[in-house]
Design an enzyme around this catalytic site. Structure first.
Site, PDB file in Angstrom:
ATOM      1  N   VAL A 179       0.899  -1.325   0.060  1.00 43.42           N
ATOM      2  CA  VAL A 179      -0.008  -0.214   0.060  1.00 43.42           C
ATOM      3  C   VAL A 179       0.965   1.226   0.094  1.00 43.42           C
ATOM      4  O   VAL A 179       0.441   2.118  -0.838  1.00 43.42           O
ATOM      5  CB  VAL A 179      -0.979  -0.093   1.148  1.00 43.42           C
ATOM      6  CG1 VAL A 179      -1.854   1.182   0.979  1.00 43.42           C
ATOM      7  CG2 VAL A 179      -1.658  -1.336   1.246  1.00 43.42           C
ATOM      8  N   ASP A 180       1.932   1.215   0.849  1.00 46.99           N
ATOM      9  CA  ASP A 180       2.713   2.335   0.908  1.00 46.99           C
ATOM     10  C   ASP A 180       3.341   2.446  -0.626  1.00 46.99           C
ATOM     11  O   ASP A 180       3.747   3.823  -1.065  1.00 46.99           O
ATOM     12  CB  ASP A 180       4.071   2.158   1.927  1.00 46.99           C
ATOM     13  CG  ASP A 180       3.635   2.568   3.147  1.00 46.99           C
ATOM     14  OD1 ASP A 180       2.596   3.231   3.357  1.00 46.99           O
ATOM     15  OD2 ASP A 180       4.098   2.122   4.205  1.00 46.99           O
ATOM     16  N   LEU A 181       3.886   1.377  -1.099  1.00 45.18           N
ATOM     17  CA  LEU A 181       4.794   1.513  -2.469  1.00 45.18           C
ATOM     18  C   LEU A 181       3.703   1.979  -3.663  1.00 45.18           C
ATOM     19  O   LEU A 181       4.049   2.933  -4.402  1.00 45.18           O
ATOM     20  CB  LEU A 181       5.056   0.138  -2.961  1.00 45.18           C
ATOM     21  CG  LEU A 181       6.227  -0.213  -2.012  1.00 45.18           C
ATOM     22  CD1 LEU A 181       6.772  -1.803  -2.207  1.00 45.18           C
ATOM     23  CD2 LEU A 181       7.348   0.411  -1.673  1.00 45.18           C
ATOM     24  N   GLY A 184       3.220   5.656  -3.042  1.00 44.10           N
ATOM     25  CA  GLY A 184       4.367   6.572  -3.568  1.00 44.10           C
ATOM     26  C   GLY A 184       4.186   6.533  -4.995  1.00 44.10           C
ATOM     27  O   GLY A 184       4.290   7.833  -5.453  1.00 44.10           O
TER      28      GLY A 184
END
Length: 393
Positions: A179-181, A184
Site C-alpha cells: 500500500v505504501d509503495l 508512492g
C-alpha cells in the site's frame, strides 16, 4: 553528468518512512533535486528500522537497510521544523521549490505555518502533495494510517492467504508494504501531472493522496468482481479468482508457477505434458469451465507436473509457449540472467560506510532521458551546510 527528464525540478521532501520517500525517490531517479528534511539527531524513522544495518568505516552501526531502499538520490538536511526558526527556513526553501511532499497527520503542519494555504501564498506555483492514511476530509481523516492496518481495513488481507479449512488459514498481509509503495507511485504520477499544469498555467495545487483510497483502488478486478456479482471475494491461496490454471504446480524439486491466460495456452500446456486428451476434455474447453472444474483439473495437472524437475518442466512449457516461472528466493532473483542483463542492481558508494550501498534499480527505462543514479542514500545531515548556506547568499 547525465541529466534526467526532471532536471531543474526542485523537491522539498518533508516525508518519512516509505510512501512519501518512495514517491520522492522516483522523482530523484528521474533527475529532480530532492531535499530531504530530517529531525536533528534522529532522522527518518527508517534509519533505525533494523536489523540489518550497514557498517560505518569506524566499525559502528550505520543506517538500517530499510532506509536505503527509498532514499537514493536525495540531499539530507537536519532541521527542526517545529521551531519558529526551522519553519522559517522551510518557508524560505519553498520559494525556490517546485514540489513539496509531506506525510504528517491531516492538519499537522498548519500549526507550524507550513500547510498548503500558507506555502502556496508564498509560491503560487507550488505543487503540494499530502500523503495520509485516510485523506484530508471524512470521519477518519484525523487517524494515523500504517500499511499493515490499511491492508487489513482496505480488504487486501481478506483475499490473501489460504482459504478457510486449509492448513494455516488466516488473513495474510503481503510480504512487502504494497500500500505504501502503490501510494508512492500514485503520488509521483499526480505530482508529474500537477507540474505539467503548473508549467502551462503558473498555478500550483494541493494533491490529497490517502493510503485507504489507494488500497481500495488496488483491489482492481477483485473489487469489480464484487460490484458485478454482489459477492465479496474470499481467500483462495495461490489460485486466481478469474483464471485457471494460474497457480504453482509441484515438481520433483520444488514448484513452478504456470499462468494460462487463454484456451489455446491450455491446450498447449496439455500437449507439452503429454496429455492432449486433457486439452480436448469438454470440462476444460473454456476458462469459465476450467474454473468450474478447477479442483479436478488441478489434480490432473499436478500429477503430470510432479513427474518432472522444475528446470525440465519450464523448458517444456517455454518451448510450447506456455507462460511459467520458478518460485525464486530474493537472492535468486538477482542471479537470474535477465536481472543481470537489465542491470537490476545499483551499486553506489558513501564515504561514511565501509562497503558499497546496493539498491534495486528503477524499472523506468527511457530512450532519450534515462534515469540517473548520482547520489547514494544520504548520511543524516550530510547536505545541511550546503543547502542552508545557499539561502544566505
Amino acid at each position: 553528468m547525465t541529466q534526467g527528464p526532471l532536471s531543474g525540478i526542485r523537491v522539498l521532501d518533508l516525508s518519512r518512512v516509505l510512501a512519501g520517500p518512495w514517491a520522492t525517490q522516483t522523482l530523484a531517479d528521474m533527475g529532480a533535486e530532492v531535499i530531504k528534511i530530517e529531525r536533528p539527531g534522529a532522522g527518518d524513522d527508517t534509519r533505525h528500522w533494523g536489523p540489518p544495518f550497514t557498517t560505518r568505516t569506524d566499525g559502528s552501526k550505520g543506517d538500517a537497510a530499510y532506509f536505503l531502499c527509498a532514499n537514493r538520490g536525495k540531499k539530507s538536511v537536519e532541521l527542526d521544523i517545529a521551531t519558529p526558526e526551522g519553519a522559517a527556513i522551510v518557508r524560505e526553501l519553498t520559494k525556490t521549490c517546485d514540489v513539496l511532499v509531506e506525510n504528517f497527520k491531516t492538519g499537522g503542519l498548519k500549526k507550524c505555518g507550513l500547510d498548503h494555504a500558507a506555502l502556496s501564498a508564498i509560491n503560487p506555483k507550488l505543487v503540494y502533495c499530502s500523503i495520509t492514511g485516510f485523506g484530508q476530509d471524512g470521519p477518519d481523516a484525523h487517524r494515523a494510517g500504517y500499511d499493515y492496518m490499511i491492508q487489513a481495513m482496505g480488504g487486501l488481507m481478506s483475499i490473501t492467504g489460504q482459504p478457510d479449512g486449509a492448513p494455516g488459514a488466516e488473513p495474510m498481509k503481503v510480504g512487502v508494504a504494497v500500500v505504501d509503495l502503490f501510494t508512492g507511485l500514485y503520488a509521483s504520477n499526480a505530482i508529474l501531472a500537477a507540474l505539467l499544469h503548473a508549467r502551462a498555467t503558473g498555478q500550483g495545487q494541493h494533491i490529497d493522496i490517502a493510503l485507504f483510497d489507494v488500497q481500495a483502488a488496488m483491489l482492481a478486478n477483485q473489487a469489480t468482481n464484487f460490484f458485478v456479482s454482489g459477492e465479496a471475494p474470499t481467500r483462495m491461496g495461490n489460485a486466481h479468482p478469474n483464471l485457471a490454471p494460474y497457480q504453482p504446480f509441484p515438481c520433483t524439486d520444488g514448484m513452478v508457477v504456470i499462468a494460462v491466460g487463454n484456451d489455446s495456452q491450455f491446450r498447449a500446456l496439455a500437449g507439452a505434458l503429454g496429455a492432449p486428451g486433457l486439452g480436448a476434455d469438454p470440462r476444460f474447453a473454456t476458462n469459465a469451465l476450467r474454473i468450474e472444474h478447477r479442483a479436478v483439473m488441478t489434480a490432473e495437472l499436478s500429477a503430470l507436473t510432479a513427474r518432472h524437475s522444475a528446470h525440465a518442466l519450464m523448458a517444456m512449457l517455454e518451448a510450447a509457449g506456455v507462460p511459467c516461472g520458478p518460485v525464486n528466493t530474493i537472492d535468486q532473483v538477482f542471479e537470474e540472467p535477465q536481472a543481470k542483463h537489465r542491470g537490476l542492481e545499483v551499486t553506489q558508494a558513501r564515504a561514511d560506510l565501509s562497503g558499497p550501498v546496493r539498491t534495486v534499480a528503477s524499472p523506468i527505462r527511457m530512450s532519450v532521458t534515462p534515469v540517473v543514479y548520482d547520489r547514494a542514500p544520504p548520511a543524516l545531515g550530510q547536505d545541511t551546510d550546503a543547502v542552508l548556506g545557499s539561502l544566505k547568499r
